[in-house]
Write a protein that holds these residues in place. Sequence first.
Motif, short mmCIF file in Angstrom:
data_model
loop_
_atom_site.label_atom_id
_atom_site.label_comp_id
_atom_site.label_asym_id
_atom_site.label_seq_id
_atom_site.Cartn_x
_atom_site.Cartn_y
_atom_site.Cartn_z
N LEU A 89 0.83 -1.20 0.00
CA LEU A 89 0.00 0.00 0.00
C LEU A 89 0.87 1.26 0.00
N ILE A 90 1.92 1.26 0.79
CA ILE A 90 2.84 2.41 0.83
C ILE A 90 3.49 2.62 -0.54
N ILE A 91 3.90 1.52 -1.19
CA ILE A 91 4.50 1.62 -2.53
C ILE A 91 3.48 2.19 -3.52
N GLY A 92 2.26 1.73 -3.46
CA GLY A 92 1.22 2.22 -4.37
C GLY A 92 0.96 3.71 -4.20
N VAL A 93 0.87 4.16 -2.96
CA VAL A 93 0.66 5.58 -2.70
C VAL A 93 1.86 6.39 -3.20
N PHE A 94 3.04 5.87 -2.97
CA PHE A 94 4.25 6.55 -3.45
C PHE A 94 4.22 6.70 -4.98
N LEU A 95 3.83 5.62 -5.68
CA LEU A 95 3.75 5.69 -7.14
C LEU A 95 2.70 6.70 -7.61
#
Length: 137
Positions: A89-95
């Motif tokens: 989820l953190i990676i997705g928000v970062f992207l």
Amino acid sequence: MVEATRVEGPGKGRSVGELIATVSEQFSRLIRDELQLAQLQLAEKGKRLGVGAGLLGGAAVVALYAVGVLLAAAVLGLATVLPAWLSALIIGVFLLIVAAVVGFVGKKAIDASKRFAPKPQEGLKDDLDAVKKGIQK
């Protein structure tokens, strides 16, 4: 026999007809040069629009990857209670943040290309004014 009118001054020794022919030739060369300048300015505007469009396309690709990661995070979150979904989820928000930044930069590039307005008519007007002043002297 009629003798050609001769002009005194800088064009000394040249007839009025020769002077008119010279002005006509220089004026047509000036028009061609102004048209060439207009072409170059329009090419530059197209190049700037292309850069903005490319950046927006890049933002779309990054957003597509972000959606894939967010979907993976949702699947992982529902399938298990392990903290792996949180990292996805953190990676997705970062992207998504990266996509927003790239999209903003692309929009600014397109807006900047809209402010760049080639004005070949101004150069032509200046040239016509210079010719008029030269004729009046």
